[in-house]
Design an enzyme around this catalytic site. Structure first.
Site, PDB file in Angstrom:
ATOM      1  N   ASP A  70       0.874  -1.160   0.000  1.00 12.51           N
ATOM      2  CA  ASP A  70       0.000   0.000   0.000  1.00 12.51           C
ATOM      3  C   ASP A  70       0.910   1.207   0.000  1.00 12.51           C
ATOM      4  O   ASP A  70       1.918   1.236   0.722  1.00 12.51           O
ATOM      5  CB  ASP A  70      -0.937   0.010   1.219  1.00 12.51           C
ATOM      6  N   ARG A 179       8.534   2.627  -3.759  1.00 16.24           N
ATOM      7  CA  ARG A 179       8.207   1.226  -4.021  1.00 16.24           C
ATOM      8  C   ARG A 179       9.475   0.417  -4.273  1.00 16.24           C
ATOM      9  O   ARG A 179       9.616  -0.714  -3.807  1.00 16.24           O
ATOM     10  CB  ARG A 179       7.261   1.130  -5.221  1.00 16.24           C
TER      11      ARG A 179
HETATM   12  P1  ITT Z   1      -3.721  -1.242  -6.011  1.00 19.04           P
HETATM   13  O1  ITT Z   1      -4.415  -0.916  -4.717  1.00 19.04           O
HETATM   14  O2  ITT Z   1      -4.580  -2.016  -6.977  1.00 19.04           O
HETATM   15  O3  ITT Z   1      -2.401  -1.902  -5.798  1.00 19.04           O
HETATM   16  P2  ITT Z   1      -3.437   1.634  -6.294  1.00 19.04           P
HETATM   17  O4  ITT Z   1      -3.453   2.503  -7.519  1.00 19.04           O
HETATM   18  O5  ITT Z   1      -4.488   1.850  -5.271  1.00 19.04           O
HETATM   19  O6  ITT Z   1      -3.392   0.110  -6.779  1.00 19.04           O
HETATM   20  P3  ITT Z   1      -1.401   2.135  -4.201  1.00 19.04           P
HETATM   21  O7  ITT Z   1      -2.302   1.631  -3.150  1.00 19.04           O
HETATM   22  O8  ITT Z   1       0.002   1.679  -4.189  1.00 19.04           O
HETATM   23  O9  ITT Z   1      -1.988   1.804  -5.680  1.00 19.04           O
HETATM   24  O10 ITT Z   1      -1.318   3.670  -4.214  1.00 19.04           O
HETATM   25  C1  ITT Z   1      -2.422   4.472  -3.868  1.00 19.04           C
HETATM   26  C2  ITT Z   1      -2.363   5.759  -4.617  1.00 19.04           C
HETATM   27  O11 ITT Z   1      -1.203   6.503  -4.200  1.00 19.04           O
HETATM   28  C3  ITT Z   1      -2.241   5.615  -6.133  1.00 19.04           C
HETATM   29  O12 ITT Z   1      -3.488   5.440  -6.773  1.00 19.04           O
HETATM   30  C4  ITT Z   1      -1.607   6.955  -6.476  1.00 19.04           C
HETATM   31  O13 ITT Z   1      -2.559   7.966  -6.473  1.00 19.04           O
HETATM   32  C5  ITT Z   1      -0.651   7.186  -5.297  1.00 19.04           C
HETATM   33  N1  ITT Z   1       0.675   6.621  -5.624  1.00 19.04           N
HETATM   34  C6  ITT Z   1       1.258   5.512  -5.074  1.00 19.04           C
HETATM   35  N2  ITT Z   1       2.467   5.283  -5.623  1.00 19.04           N
HETATM   36  C7  ITT Z   1       2.657   6.267  -6.533  1.00 19.04           C
HETATM   37  C8  ITT Z   1       3.689   6.580  -7.437  1.00 19.04           C
HETATM   38  O14 ITT Z   1       4.789   5.832  -7.558  1.00 19.04           O
HETATM   39  N3  ITT Z   1       3.555   7.650  -8.203  1.00 19.04           N
HETATM   40  C9  ITT Z   1       2.460   8.418  -8.133  1.00 19.04           C
HETATM   41  N4  ITT Z   1       1.426   8.188  -7.339  1.00 19.04           N
HETATM   42  C10 ITT Z   1       1.509   7.118  -6.530  1.00 19.04           C
END
Ligand code: ITT
Length: 195
Positions: A70, A179
């Site tokens: 997450d 990440r």
């Molecule tokens: P899953 O839950 O299906 O894995 P998600 O899009 O919700 O996909 P995350 O929980 O990792 O992914 O991330 C939540 C949000 O945080 C994501 O939708 C982005 O808005 C932001 N985010 C996370 N990592 C990012 C990155 O490397 N670059 C830009 N925004 C990011």
């Protein structure tokens, strides 16, 4: 023989970023690969809690080694918002356009632009849970720059650079991202287990 390992995500950008790092020792599978099409509820209030909910959800149903992450953006001047709500900050899940607009509006006229991306990974490996984390500090720009990446990348400038995440190639972002840092810890752990 590569070891199958499920990455519990529906987000292809994330899978690609990670797949580029894992090499041939692991057979990285997505939720689609194992036929898990449901949306896993993210009801936790911390990154750790949400990662753990997701990895347990997959393990309980498919009995495979798996990990979930997450991630999100924490902005100092906004009391660490959007945090666990990063994907749905403006309401609709995954509307990055609206999410960025909300951040820029909330930071309008605010001089403290400090922010950080954070990732927490929960790995369920042979029945035991392990956590790995990664953080990248940076600042929020006043407008979008760049077309690569996803999410908040166009407004996030990592510390030590004068470009945004969205101006970096996938390889460059992958070498410094929150990440990537958490993933490297995960991979070190897995390599240790398999040595
Ligand atoms: P899953 O839950 O299906 O894995 P998600 O899009 O919700 O996909 P995350 O929980 O990792 O992914 O991330 C939540 C949000 O945080 C994501 O939708 C982005 O808005 C932001 N985010 C996370 N990592 C990012 C990155 O490397 N670059 C830009 N925004 C990011």
């Amino acid at each position: 023989m590569p070891n199958p390992l499920v990455f519990a995500t529906h987000n292809n950008h994330k899978l690609q970023e990670v797949a580029a790092k894992t090499g041939s020792q692991l057979q990285l599978l997505s939720l689609t690969d194992i036929g898990c099409m449901e949306d896993i509820p993210e009801t936790g209030t911390t990154f750790q809690e949400n990662a753990s909910i997701k990895s347990h959800y997959v393990f309980d149903r498919y009995k495979v080694n798996c990990f979930a992450d997450d991630s999100g953006l924490e902005i100092e001047a906004l009391n660490n918002e959007p945090g666990v709500y990063s994907a749905r900050y403006a309401g609709e899940h995954g509307n990055h356009e609206a999410n960025i607009n909300k951040v820029l509006t909330n930071l309008n006229g605010v001089t403290n632009r400090k922010a950080r991306f954070r990732t927490v990974i929960s790995l369920l490996w042979n029945g035991e849970e392990h956590f790995f984390d990664g953080t990248v500090n940076g600042t929020i720009r006043t407008e979008r720059v760049g077309a690569q990446g996803f999410g908040y990348d166009p407004i996030f400038e990592p510390e030590g650079y004068d470009i945004t995440f969205a101006e970096m190639s996938m390889e460059q972002k992958n070498s410094i991202s929150h990440r990537a840092i958490a993933m490297e810890k995960l991979i070190d752990f897995l390599n240790g287990k398999q040595a």
